[in-house]
Enzyme design. Structure first.
Site, PDB file in Angstrom:
ATOM      1  N   SER A  85      66.347  58.314  28.651  1.00 48.30           N
ATOM      2  CA  SER A  85      66.098  57.294  27.623  1.00 48.30           C
ATOM      3  C   SER A  85      64.655  57.361  27.159  1.00 48.30           C
ATOM      4  O   SER A  85      63.763  57.708  27.944  1.00 48.30           O
ATOM      5  CB  SER A  85      66.356  55.900  28.199  1.00 48.30           C
ATOM      6  OG  SER A  85      65.882  54.901  27.313  1.00 48.30           O
TER       7      SER A  85
ATOM      8  N   TYR B 243      65.160  49.854  34.918  1.00 50.85           N
ATOM      9  CA  TYR B 243      65.847  50.815  34.043  1.00 50.85           C
ATOM     10  C   TYR B 243      64.886  51.931  33.633  1.00 50.85           C
ATOM     11  O   TYR B 243      65.200  53.117  33.748  1.00 50.85           O
ATOM     12  CB  TYR B 243      66.372  50.083  32.811  1.00 50.85           C
ATOM     13  CG  TYR B 243      67.030  50.975  31.772  1.00 50.85           C
ATOM     14  CD1 TYR B 243      68.350  51.384  31.926  1.00 50.85           C
ATOM     15  CD2 TYR B 243      66.337  51.397  30.644  1.00 50.85           C
ATOM     16  CE1 TYR B 243      68.962  52.181  30.974  1.00 50.85           C
ATOM     17  CE2 TYR B 243      66.940  52.195  29.690  1.00 50.85           C
ATOM     18  CZ  TYR B 243      68.253  52.588  29.859  1.00 50.85           C
ATOM     19  OH  TYR B 243      68.852  53.388  28.917  1.00 50.85           O
TER      20      TYR B 243
HETATM   21  N1  LIG Z   1      72.590  52.923  23.521  1.00 54.31           N
HETATM   22  C1  LIG Z   1      71.326  53.280  23.533  1.00 54.31           C
HETATM   23  O1  LIG Z   1      70.566  52.962  22.613  1.00 54.31           O
HETATM   24  C2  LIG Z   1      70.763  54.109  24.667  1.00 54.31           C
HETATM   25  C3  LIG Z   1      69.417  54.476  24.603  1.00 54.31           C
HETATM   26  C4  LIG Z   1      68.878  55.252  25.624  1.00 54.31           C
HETATM   27  C5  LIG Z   1      69.672  55.660  26.663  1.00 54.31           C
HETATM   28  N2  LIG Z   1      70.980  55.285  26.729  1.00 54.31           N
HETATM   29  C6  LIG Z   1      71.771  55.744  27.871  1.00 54.31           C
HETATM   30  O2  LIG Z   1      72.987  56.309  27.428  1.00 54.31           O
HETATM   31  C7  LIG Z   1      73.995  56.129  28.418  1.00 54.31           C
HETATM   32  C8  LIG Z   1      75.217  55.487  27.791  1.00 54.31           C
HETATM   33  O3  LIG Z   1      74.787  54.291  27.186  1.00 54.31           O
HETATM   34  P1  LIG Z   1      75.716  53.394  26.241  1.00 54.31           P
HETATM   35  O4  LIG Z   1      74.812  52.738  25.287  1.00 54.31           O
HETATM   36  O5  LIG Z   1      76.878  54.199  25.759  1.00 54.31           O
HETATM   37  O6  LIG Z   1      76.162  52.287  27.330  1.00 54.31           O
HETATM   38  P2  LIG Z   1      77.416  51.345  27.414  1.00 54.31           P
HETATM   39  O7  LIG Z   1      78.066  51.191  26.091  1.00 54.31           O
HETATM   40  O8  LIG Z   1      76.950  50.129  28.145  1.00 54.31           O
HETATM   41  O9  LIG Z   1      78.390  52.198  28.384  1.00 54.31           O
HETATM   42  C9  LIG Z   1      78.032  52.418  29.726  1.00 54.31           C
HETATM   43  C10 LIG Z   1      79.142  53.210  30.420  1.00 54.31           C
HETATM   44  O10 LIG Z   1      78.795  53.348  31.813  1.00 54.31           O
HETATM   45  C11 LIG Z   1      79.897  52.895  32.604  1.00 54.31           C
HETATM   46  N3  LIG Z   1      79.382  52.290  33.828  1.00 54.31           N
HETATM   47  C12 LIG Z   1      78.506  51.252  33.913  1.00 54.31           C
HETATM   48  N4  LIG Z   1      78.299  50.941  35.215  1.00 54.31           N
HETATM   49  C13 LIG Z   1      79.062  51.796  35.948  1.00 54.31           C
HETATM   50  C14 LIG Z   1      79.289  51.957  37.338  1.00 54.31           C
HETATM   51  N5  LIG Z   1      78.703  51.174  38.258  1.00 54.31           N
HETATM   52  N6  LIG Z   1      80.130  52.934  37.741  1.00 54.31           N
HETATM   53  C15 LIG Z   1      80.753  53.722  36.835  1.00 54.31           C
HETATM   54  N7  LIG Z   1      80.588  53.621  35.515  1.00 54.31           N
HETATM   55  C16 LIG Z   1      79.754  52.656  35.070  1.00 54.31           C
HETATM   56  C17 LIG Z   1      80.634  51.905  31.707  1.00 54.31           C
HETATM   57  O11 LIG Z   1      82.019  51.832  32.013  1.00 54.31           O
HETATM   58  P3  LIG Z   1      82.679  50.630  32.867  1.00 54.31           P
HETATM   59  O12 LIG Z   1      82.106  49.347  32.380  1.00 54.31           O
HETATM   60  O13 LIG Z   1      84.153  50.818  32.623  1.00 54.31           O
HETATM   61  O14 LIG Z   1      82.327  50.942  34.283  1.00 54.31           O
HETATM   62  C18 LIG Z   1      80.483  52.521  30.332  1.00 54.31           C
HETATM   63  O15 LIG Z   1      81.491  53.498  30.103  1.00 54.31           O
HETATM   64  C19 LIG Z   1      73.357  55.262  29.520  1.00 54.31           C
HETATM   65  O16 LIG Z   1      72.904  56.098  30.563  1.00 54.31           O
HETATM   66  C20 LIG Z   1      72.189  54.616  28.809  1.00 54.31           C
HETATM   67  O17 LIG Z   1      71.142  54.282  29.702  1.00 54.31           O
HETATM   68  C21 LIG Z   1      71.549  54.507  25.738  1.00 54.31           C
END
Ligand SMILES: NC(=O)c1ccc[n+]([C@@H]2O[C@H](COP(=O)([O-])OP(=O)(O)OC[C@H]3O[C@@H](n4cnc5c(N)ncnc54)[C@H](OP(=O)(O)O)[C@@H]3O)[C@@H](O)[C@H]2O)c1
Length: 240
Positions: free
Chosen positions: A138, A152
């Site tokens: 990130s 985080y």
């Molecule tokens: N969106 C952004 O702007 C952004 C920016 C920088 C980095 N990121 C990174 O990109 C990645 C995906 O982000 P996103 O925005 O798509 O997040 P999101 O919409 O919150 O999705 C997170 C995913 O992780 C799974 N998850 C969460 N806790 C878990 C656990 N304990 N065990 C197994 N699975 C788990 C969730 O599924 P369940 O709830 O079904 O478990 C969900 O599929 C993350 O690593 C995040 O830090 C995102």
């Protein structure tokens, strides 16, 4: 490929991108495969796991190895995408002084330790395929962010460092290890107010999950065959 955190956001877009290109994708998340999901591969390609729990993670690795063994024990890609970003009251940033230590441990277990456990657990299958690992870091890992918490941010900085260390260790086994570092991507992880931040980015907008999925695809395919140990920024120029 094996993808963690496939149920929504960036992970969901990544499943769609790879399956459209003919890949078999084994998905994983805490939830069971949803009955209403129209994806044809269905429950037989989904593994339910809580990556915050080491026992559940180790059991899932055994289950993944068993499923992969049925198809020659090869894994072309592991994408460590699942991540959590706990927030304070009214969505505010949890800082180094007020983050409960239990939250700190949980964030590191999901965002960092689970990634190294999965990669180590599946190294033989990855090596057999001359495969790729992609860690999702990130922009918050390299600077203080208005909404992302300290636990985080430090877990993502650690994951970026892990990418470098793994690239050195897995390279001789024929496995490439890279990271993608998203900025502000339009998913449920964002805090209210993030869209306003994007007005100041060079590209003047949030990113879409599909734009991240395309970069993950690049790092898992032949187009990036000599790229390892890299961290690719996908943020509309936010980092400049
Ligand atoms: N969106 C952004 O702007 C952004 C920016 C920088 C980095 N990121 C990174 O990109 C990645 C995906 O982000 P996103 O925005 O798509 O997040 P999101 O919409 O919150 O999705 C997170 C995913 O992780 C799974 N998850 C969460 N806790 C878990 C656990 N304990 N065990 C197994 N699975 C788990 C969730 O599924 P369940 O709830 O079904 O478990 C969900 O599929 C993350 O690593 C995040 O830090 C995102």
């Amino acid at each position: 490929m094996l993808l963690t955190g496939a149920s929504r956001g960036i992970g969901h877009a990544t499943v769609k991108r790879f399956s459209a290109a003919g890949w078999r994708v084994i998905t994983s998340s805490r939830h069971a495969f949803p009955e209403q999901c129209p994806w044809e591969m269905g429950p037989e390609d989904h593994i339910q796991v809580d990556l915050a729990d080491t026992g559940s993670t180790l059991a899932a690795i055994d289950e993944m190895k068993r499923r992969l063994a049925e198809e020659g024990g090869v894994l072309d890609a592991l994408v460590n995408n699942a991540g959590i970003s706990p927030k304070g009251g009214s969505g505010g940033r949890l800082n180094t002084l007020d983050t409960p230590i239990e939250d700190w441990h949980r964030v590191f277990q999901v965002n960092f330790f689970a990634s190294v456990m999965l990669a180590r657990g599946l190294v033989e299958e990855l090596s057999r395929a001359s495969g790729s690992v992609v860690n999702v870091t990130s922009i918050a890992g390299s600077r203080v962010h208005p909404y992302a918490g300290a636990a985080y941010a430090t877990s993502k900085a650690a994951l970026a460092a892990l990418t470098r260390e793994m690239a050195a260790d897995f390279g001789p086994l024929g496995v490439r290890v890279n990271a993608i570092s998203p900025g502000e991507i339009d998913t449920s992880i964002l805090s209210p107010g993030t869209a306003r931040m994007a007005e100041a980015f060079p590209l003047r907008r949030l990113g879409t999950p599909d734009e991240v999925a395309k970069a993950i695809y690049f790092l898992c395919t032949e187009a990036s065959s000599y790229v390892t140990g890299a961290e690719l920024h996908i943020n509309g120029g936010q980092h400049v």
